[in-house]
Design a protein around this motif. Structure first.
Motif, PDB file in Angstrom:
ATOM      1  N   GLU A  81       1.031  -1.254  -0.042  1.00 52.90           N
ATOM      2  CA  GLU A  81      -0.148  -0.090  -0.036  1.00 52.90           C
ATOM      3  C   GLU A  81       0.944   1.222   0.039  1.00 52.90           C
ATOM      4  O   GLU A  81       0.596   2.247  -0.476  1.00 52.90           O
ATOM      5  CB  GLU A  81      -1.022  -0.031   1.123  1.00 52.90           C
ATOM      6  CG  GLU A  81      -2.104  -1.032   1.260  1.00 52.90           C
ATOM      7  CD  GLU A  81      -2.913  -1.134  -0.116  1.00 52.90           C
ATOM      8  OE1 GLU A  81      -2.927   0.043  -0.848  1.00 52.90           O
ATOM      9  OE2 GLU A  81      -3.622  -2.147  -0.605  1.00 52.90           O
ATOM     10  N   GLU A 129       2.300   1.690  -3.503  1.00 51.04           N
ATOM     11  CA  GLU A 129       1.290   2.033  -4.573  1.00 51.04           C
ATOM     12  C   GLU A 129       0.891   3.572  -4.323  1.00 51.04           C
ATOM     13  O   GLU A 129       0.842   4.442  -5.282  1.00 51.04           O
ATOM     14  CB  GLU A 129      -0.110   1.371  -4.047  1.00 51.04           C
ATOM     15  CG  GLU A 129      -0.169   0.212  -4.837  1.00 51.04           C
ATOM     16  CD  GLU A 129      -1.569  -0.391  -4.573  1.00 51.04           C
ATOM     17  OE1 GLU A 129      -1.801  -1.488  -5.283  1.00 51.04           O
ATOM     18  OE2 GLU A 129      -2.296  -0.295  -3.674  1.00 51.04           O
ATOM     19  N   GLY A 130       0.822   4.178  -2.811  1.00 58.45           N
ATOM     20  CA  GLY A 130       0.513   5.708  -2.584  1.00 58.45           C
ATOM     21  C   GLY A 130       1.811   6.367  -3.215  1.00 58.45           C
ATOM     22  O   GLY A 130       1.667   7.557  -3.477  1.00 58.45           O
ATOM     23  N   HIS A 170      -0.099   5.636  -7.541  1.00 58.24           N
ATOM     24  CA  HIS A 170      -1.567   6.648  -7.365  1.00 58.24           C
ATOM     25  C   HIS A 170      -1.071   7.947  -8.069  1.00 58.24           C
ATOM     26  O   HIS A 170      -2.006   8.652  -8.524  1.00 58.24           O
ATOM     27  CB  HIS A 170      -2.004   6.941  -5.904  1.00 58.24           C
ATOM     28  CG  HIS A 170      -2.390   5.448  -5.374  1.00 58.24           C
ATOM     29  ND1 HIS A 170      -2.945   4.602  -5.881  1.00 58.24           N
ATOM     30  CD2 HIS A 170      -2.604   5.280  -4.095  1.00 58.24           C
ATOM     31  CE1 HIS A 170      -3.434   3.698  -5.200  1.00 58.24           C
ATOM     32  NE2 HIS A 170      -3.279   3.882  -4.008  1.00 58.24           N
ATOM     33  N   ALA A 187      -1.620   7.446 -11.526  1.00 61.56           N
ATOM     34  CA  ALA A 187      -2.922   7.230 -11.869  1.00 61.56           C
ATOM     35  C   ALA A 187      -3.643   8.570 -11.759  1.00 61.56           C
ATOM     36  O   ALA A 187      -4.542   8.723 -12.555  1.00 61.56           O
ATOM     37  CB  ALA A 187      -3.454   6.342 -10.980  1.00 61.56           C
ATOM     38  N   ARG A 188      -3.422   9.441 -10.902  1.00 64.62           N
ATOM     39  CA  ARG A 188      -4.310  10.833 -10.890  1.00 64.62           C
ATOM     40  C   ARG A 188      -3.975  11.582 -12.144  1.00 64.62           C
ATOM     41  O   ARG A 188      -4.912  12.137 -12.386  1.00 64.62           O
ATOM     42  CB  ARG A 188      -3.770  11.880  -9.745  1.00 64.62           C
ATOM     43  CG  ARG A 188      -3.788  11.292  -8.443  1.00 64.62           C
ATOM     44  CD  ARG A 188      -3.459  12.485  -7.412  1.00 64.62           C
ATOM     45  NE  ARG A 188      -3.673  12.127  -6.085  1.00 64.62           N
ATOM     46  CZ  ARG A 188      -4.751  12.325  -5.409  1.00 64.62           C
ATOM     47  NH1 ARG A 188      -5.696  12.852  -6.040  1.00 64.62           N
ATOM     48  NH2 ARG A 188      -4.902  12.007  -3.993  1.00 64.62           N
ATOM     49  N   ILE A 203      -8.562   8.047  -7.013  1.00 69.88           N
ATOM     50  CA  ILE A 203      -7.319   7.819  -6.180  1.00 69.88           C
ATOM     51  C   ILE A 203      -7.863   8.355  -4.574  1.00 69.88           C
ATOM     52  O   ILE A 203      -7.676   7.523  -3.569  1.00 69.88           O
ATOM     53  CB  ILE A 203      -6.079   8.863  -6.579  1.00 69.88           C
ATOM     54  CG1 ILE A 203      -5.655   8.256  -7.911  1.00 69.88           C
ATOM     55  CG2 ILE A 203      -5.030   8.512  -5.587  1.00 69.88           C
ATOM     56  CD1 ILE A 203      -5.421   6.519  -7.894  1.00 69.88           C
ATOM     57  N   ARG A 208      -9.591   5.306  -3.275  1.00 67.88           N
ATOM     58  CA  ARG A 208      -8.725   4.073  -2.743  1.00 67.88           C
ATOM     59  C   ARG A 208      -7.765   4.567  -1.595  1.00 67.88           C
ATOM     60  O   ARG A 208      -7.569   3.847  -0.786  1.00 67.88           O
ATOM     61  CB  ARG A 208      -7.569   3.908  -4.179  1.00 67.88           C
ATOM     62  CG  ARG A 208      -8.152   3.602  -5.297  1.00 67.88           C
ATOM     63  CD  ARG A 208      -8.915   2.372  -5.439  1.00 67.88           C
ATOM     64  NE  ARG A 208     -10.255   2.328  -4.947  1.00 67.88           N
ATOM     65  CZ  ARG A 208     -11.234   2.735  -5.424  1.00 67.88           C
ATOM     66  NH1 ARG A 208     -11.182   3.219  -6.648  1.00 67.88           N
ATOM     67  NH2 ARG A 208     -12.410   2.711  -4.742  1.00 67.88           N
ATOM     68  N   LEU A 209      -7.375   6.018  -1.477  1.00 69.55           N
ATOM     69  CA  LEU A 209      -6.692   6.500  -0.242  1.00 69.55           C
ATOM     70  C   LEU A 209      -7.432   6.315   0.759  1.00 69.55           C
ATOM     71  O   LEU A 209      -6.934   5.744   1.976  1.00 69.55           O
ATOM     72  CB  LEU A 209      -6.182   7.894  -0.732  1.00 69.55           C
ATOM     73  CG  LEU A 209      -5.073   8.020  -1.599  1.00 69.55           C
ATOM     74  CD1 LEU A 209      -4.713   9.410  -1.598  1.00 69.55           C
ATOM     75  CD2 LEU A 209      -3.874   7.148  -1.017  1.00 69.55           C
ATOM     76  N   GLU A 235      -7.436   2.665   1.719  1.00 70.35           N
ATOM     77  CA  GLU A 235      -6.197   2.299   2.232  1.00 70.35           C
ATOM     78  C   GLU A 235      -5.892   2.691   3.769  1.00 70.35           C
ATOM     79  O   GLU A 235      -5.326   2.094   4.612  1.00 70.35           O
ATOM     80  CB  GLU A 235      -5.022   2.794   1.387  1.00 70.35           C
ATOM     81  CG  GLU A 235      -4.812   1.954   0.132  1.00 70.35           C
ATOM     82  CD  GLU A 235      -4.100   2.826  -1.169  1.00 70.35           C
ATOM     83  OE1 GLU A 235      -3.498   3.537  -0.711  1.00 70.35           O
ATOM     84  OE2 GLU A 235      -4.091   2.287  -2.029  1.00 70.35           O
ATOM     85  N   GLU A 251      -8.871  -1.507  -7.708  1.00 73.29           N
ATOM     86  CA  GLU A 251      -7.569  -0.811  -8.018  1.00 73.29           C
ATOM     87  C   GLU A 251      -7.286  -1.605  -9.560  1.00 73.29           C
ATOM     88  O   GLU A 251      -6.880  -0.771 -10.248  1.00 73.29           O
ATOM     89  CB  GLU A 251      -6.198  -1.175  -7.198  1.00 73.29           C
ATOM     90  CG  GLU A 251      -6.296  -0.306  -6.086  1.00 73.29           C
ATOM     91  CD  GLU A 251      -5.177  -0.648  -5.247  1.00 73.29           C
ATOM     92  OE1 GLU A 251      -4.830   0.240  -4.185  1.00 73.29           O
ATOM     93  OE2 GLU A 251      -4.491  -1.615  -5.156  1.00 73.29           O
ATOM     94  N   GLU A 278      -7.980   1.582 -11.913  1.00 74.35           N
ATOM     95  CA  GLU A 278      -6.617   2.253 -12.074  1.00 74.35           C
ATOM     96  C   GLU A 278      -5.632   1.392 -12.917  1.00 74.35           C
ATOM     97  O   GLU A 278      -5.250   1.905 -13.809  1.00 74.35           O
ATOM     98  CB  GLU A 278      -6.217   2.312 -10.437  1.00 74.35           C
ATOM     99  CG  GLU A 278      -5.043   3.091 -10.063  1.00 74.35           C
ATOM    100  CD  GLU A 278      -4.583   3.371  -8.805  1.00 74.35           C
ATOM    101  OE1 GLU A 278      -3.517   3.826  -8.643  1.00 74.35           O
ATOM    102  OE2 GLU A 278      -5.214   2.580  -7.818  1.00 74.35           O
TER     103      GLU A 278
END
Length: 187
Positions: free
Chosen positions: A50, A53-54, A58, A61-62, A72, A75-76, A79, A117, A121
């Motif tokens: 995680e 990914e962050g 991410h 992806a943004r 995102i 997802r955050l 998470e 995800e 994503e």
């Protein structure tokens, strides 16, 4: 002779999603010392997965997917909920009467999160980000994860002041630091 194609970040993280699912099953089926070891492995993998990914996925992806900020942010939030649940499970300990129920709830939430995800994503990253950049992102994830001490490394080298692999929030911070160092060094 052609060089084998290196996994990209989508391959790597999808494989980790499968490993995480497998570890949840192992924790629920094991007992005693084995259960504690599987749980320590699960904590480590979830935390590094995680966190990387962050830090690596991410942000890309943004920029690259439609409604990236909204996707995102969801997802955050998931998470963050998972981090809190993982820390709570760690604090409870595997022998606590509520551990199994809370573990199963977390497993369900993580499975849903992984599906989101992959659908919202990863699929778009694969379509819109050049393969070489996706491979470079995999390298960043692997480099960051390699710097975080896991249970085996801590046990093998008791002389270090490495953070134990069963302290979830410390692992997240280790990964964030490792990715920041990678960015400064390689950019």
């Amino acid at each position: 002779m052609t060089e084998p194609i290196k996994d990209d970040v989508v391959d790597l993280l999808t494989r980790q999603h499968n490993e995480i699912r497998s570890l949840f099953i192992k924790v629920t089926q094991a007992g005693g010392k084995e259960k504690r070891e599987f749980f320590a492995d699960l904590v480590w993998l979830l935390a590094v997965h995680e966190a990387t990914e962050g830090e690596v996925v991410h942000p890309m992806a943004r920029k690259e997917i439609d409604d990236g900020d909204e996707v995102i942010e969801h997802r955050l939030e998931e998470e963050q909920d998972a981090k809190e649940a993982l820390a709570e499970l760690h604090d409870l300990g595997v022998d606590h009467p509520e551990f199994r129920t809370k573990l199963l709830a977390l497993a369900e939430a993580i499975a849903a999160h992984a599906t989101y995800e992959e659908d919202e994503e990863f699929r778009f990253l694969r379509e819109r980000v050049p393969p070489g950049l996706l491979q470079e992102m995999a390298g960043a994830v692997e480099a960051a994860q390699a710097r975080v001490p896991n249970r085996e490394r801590v046990e093998a080298d008791k002389s270090t002041d490495a953070t134990p692999a069963d302290a979830p929030l410390a692992i997240f911070e280790h990964v964030h630091d490792a990715v920041r160092e990678w960015r400064l060094r390689d950019r």
